[in-house]
Every structure is written in structure tokens, then in C-alpha cells.
Design an enzyme around this catalytic site. Structure first.
Site, PDB file in Angstrom:
ATOM      1  N   ASP A  33       0.833  -1.209   0.000  1.00  0.00           N
ATOM      2  CA  ASP A  33       0.000   0.000   0.000  1.00  0.00           C
ATOM      3  C   ASP A  33       0.860   1.249   0.000  1.00  0.00           C
ATOM      4  O   ASP A  33       1.389   1.652   1.040  1.00  0.00           O
ATOM      5  CB  ASP A  33      -0.914  -0.003   1.230  1.00  0.00           C
ATOM      6  CG  ASP A  33      -2.071  -0.957   1.061  1.00  0.00           C
ATOM      7  OD1 ASP A  33      -2.350  -1.725   1.991  1.00  0.00           O
ATOM      8  OD2 ASP A  33      -2.701  -0.922  -0.016  1.00  0.00           O
ATOM      9  N   GLY A 140      -6.651   4.728   2.561  1.00  0.00           N
ATOM     10  CA  GLY A 140      -5.781   5.570   3.379  1.00  0.00           C
ATOM     11  C   GLY A 140      -5.435   4.975   4.719  1.00  0.00           C
ATOM     12  O   GLY A 140      -4.476   5.417   5.359  1.00  0.00           O
ATOM     13  N   ASP A 173     -10.366  -5.132  -1.489  1.00  0.00           N
ATOM     14  CA  ASP A 173      -9.333  -4.606  -0.605  1.00  0.00           C
ATOM     15  C   ASP A 173      -9.922  -3.712   0.482  1.00  0.00           C
ATOM     16  O   ASP A 173     -10.451  -2.643   0.207  1.00  0.00           O
ATOM     17  CB  ASP A 173      -8.352  -3.782  -1.468  1.00  0.00           C
ATOM     18  CG  ASP A 173      -7.195  -3.240  -0.673  1.00  0.00           C
ATOM     19  OD1 ASP A 173      -6.478  -2.376  -1.215  1.00  0.00           O
ATOM     20  OD2 ASP A 173      -7.002  -3.654   0.487  1.00  0.00           O
ATOM     21  N   GLY A 175     -10.917  -4.276   4.993  1.00  0.00           N
ATOM     22  CA  GLY A 175     -11.916  -4.826   5.918  1.00  0.00           C
ATOM     23  C   GLY A 175     -12.221  -6.291   5.712  1.00  0.00           C
ATOM     24  O   GLY A 175     -13.256  -6.796   6.150  1.00  0.00           O
TER      25      GLY A 175
HETATM   26  C1  DX5 Z   1      -6.369   0.850   2.493  1.00  0.00           C
HETATM   27  C2  DX5 Z   1      -5.469  -0.173   1.805  1.00  0.00           C
HETATM   28  C3  DX5 Z   1      -5.787  -1.580   2.213  1.00  0.00           C
HETATM   29  C4  DX5 Z   1      -5.655  -1.802   3.717  1.00  0.00           C
HETATM   30  C5  DX5 Z   1      -6.046  -3.217   4.068  1.00  0.00           C
HETATM   31  O1  DX5 Z   1      -6.209   2.104   1.871  1.00  0.00           O
HETATM   32  O2  DX5 Z   1      -5.596  -0.092   0.414  1.00  0.00           O
HETATM   33  O3  DX5 Z   1      -4.923  -2.471   1.508  1.00  0.00           O
HETATM   34  O4  DX5 Z   1      -4.326  -1.577   4.122  1.00  0.00           O
HETATM   35  O5  DX5 Z   1      -5.982  -3.329   5.480  1.00  0.00           O
HETATM   36  P1  DX5 Z   1      -7.195  -4.038   6.261  1.00  0.00           P
HETATM   37  O6  DX5 Z   1      -7.239  -5.442   5.705  1.00  0.00           O
HETATM   38  O7  DX5 Z   1      -6.775  -4.003   7.699  1.00  0.00           O
HETATM   39  O8  DX5 Z   1      -8.432  -3.257   5.942  1.00  0.00           O
HETATM   40 ZN    ZN Z   2      -4.527  -1.645  -0.695  1.00  0.00          ZN
END
Ligand code: DX5
Ligand code: ZN
Length: 219
Positions: A33, A140, A173, A175
């Protein structure tokens, strides 16, 4: 098989390589990310992190560019060892050109849609994509809750890809947890990104294994 991509964001950056290597046997891809503090409020890391980790593992690098002007960074992230580069449609007025720019580097091309961005945005370019990233949180931050209406968006995206007989990956992607991964896989995802569900779990390897089992019940 639905794949699990641990998201490299909510990790101990002082032990980054160890955290990655500890789960590499189970990770189908690593989801990086990249955040610039403009497109999204947080700042995470740049191509040097990809470059440093590249020689440490053969697991594919799925790089999520949450940055403004992504076209400026494609060459360096490709050179650093990305296997797939995903840009956000919301910051690509010349999306067709940016996708071609990614593919010209020999890297797979993905486009991400925020929860409120309609699927129709992809219509002109869908046939050129290796991956569609349907965001199930507002980008984010890691550790957020899955936005419920996105499940229907995933189902509709799956319908559209199947109707066009496209082999494009459908990545979801944000949650994704043990509790919802089976549902989202059933809705049509082919890749589930999981950040906090993996790296905030006391046993990250077990967490990935469990999500893989739940996402692939007939396997
Ligand atoms: C959020 C990112 C995601 C996030 C996923 O902006 O794109 O990839 O880090 O983390 P979790 O799985 O904890 O929502
Ligand atoms: Zn991501």
C-alpha cells in the site's frame, strides 16, 4: 482458487523483512500500500521498499498506488520489482494512456475504484486490465470495517467480467476478515487483500491458512 494477499501497511517497519518472510509460504501475493499523503491522508513508503524486499522473496508483488499523478512513478516501481501496478481511476484523467504506460514496462496493469466510484468508469478499458481492485474501505488506512454495499458491487463486477469472458483478476481490498472472507469470495472476488486480519493476528500464518480455507470451501 481465491488468493489471499497480505497487505503490507499495518506492519512493524523495524522488522519488515522478517514479517514478510514469516508468511511468504502462505501468501499468494504481497499487497503493498503506497500512500503519498495527498490522494490519501497517510504517507507510507516508496519504491525503495519494493526494491529492498524484491530479492528476499519470489512471491509476486501487487502494488497499490494510492498516489496522485501515478504516471510519474510507474517506471520506478516497475524497475523496483513490482509484478502488478494498480492505479486509482479517480486520479487518472488519461487512464487509457496510464494503463498502456504500465503494460509497456512488462508489468501487469490494475485499476482501483473507491467505494463511491461506479463500475462503469472501467467500461472503456476493462478489456486491457489484468486486475480490477474494488475498494471495500475508503483508502488511506488499514483496520477499517468492510463497507457493506460493496458486496453488491463485487457481484456486479463479477457478472461483467464473466459476461465479457475476461480473465482479469477481481481483487477486493479493505476490511476483509475471517468473518466475511467466504462471503466476498462467493460474491466473485479472486483475490482478497487482508492487512490487519493477518499482521495484527498473533499467528499470521494460521490467519492466512484459515482465510484461504474459508474462501475456497470446495478446494
Ligand atoms: C487501504 C489499503 C488496504 C488496507 C487493508 O487504503 O488499500 O490495503 O491496508 O488493510 P485491512 O485489511 O486491515 O483493511
Ligand atoms: Zn490496498
Amino acid at each position: 482458487m481465491v488468493k489471499i494477499a497480505p497487505a503490507v501497511l499495518l506492519v512493524d517497519y523495524g522488522r519488515l523483512a522478517e514479517e514478510i518472510l514469516a508468511v511468504e509460504q502462505e501468501a499468494d501475493l504481497f499487497h503493498f500500500d503506497v500512500m503519498d499523503g495527498h490522494f490519501v491522508p497517510a504517507i507510507s513508503y516508496g519504491a525503495d521498499v519494493i526494491r529492498s524486499l524484491r530479492p528476499r522473496t519470489a512471491v509476486p508483488f501487487d502494488v497499490h498506488l494510492m498516489v496522485e499523478y501515478p504516471e510519474r512513478y510507474i517506471a520506478e516501481f516497475a524497475k523496483a520489482g513490482s509484478d502488478c501496478l494498480t492505479v486509482h481511476a479517480e486520479v487518472c484523467p488519461h487512464l487509457d494512456r496510464t494503463i498502456r504506460q504500465i503494460k509497456a514496462t512488462g508489468t501487469k496493469a490494475g485499476v482501483a475504484l473507491n467505494p463511491s466510484t461506479p463500475l462503469d468508469t472501467l467500461d472503456p478499458v476493462i478489456r486491457d486490465l489484468d486486475l480490477v481492485l474494488v475498494m471495500s474501505v475508503n483508502p488511506g488506512f488499514g483496520g477499517q470495517g468492510f463497507i457493506p454495499h460493496v458486496e453488491q458491487k463485487v457481484e456486479e463486477m463479477r457478472r461483467r467480467l464473466d459476461a465479457l469472458k475476461l480473465r482479469c483478476e477481481l481483487e477486493v481490498d479493505g476490511g476483509i476478515k475471517v468473518e466475511n472472507c467466504a462471503r466476498i469470495a462467493k460474491a466473485g472476488a479472486s483475490i482478497l487483500v487482508a492487512g490487519s486480519a493477518v499482521f495484527h493476528n498473533p499467528d499470521p500464518v494460521a490467519a492466512i491458512r484459515q482465510m484461504k480455507r474459508l474462501a475456497n470451501p470446495s478446494a
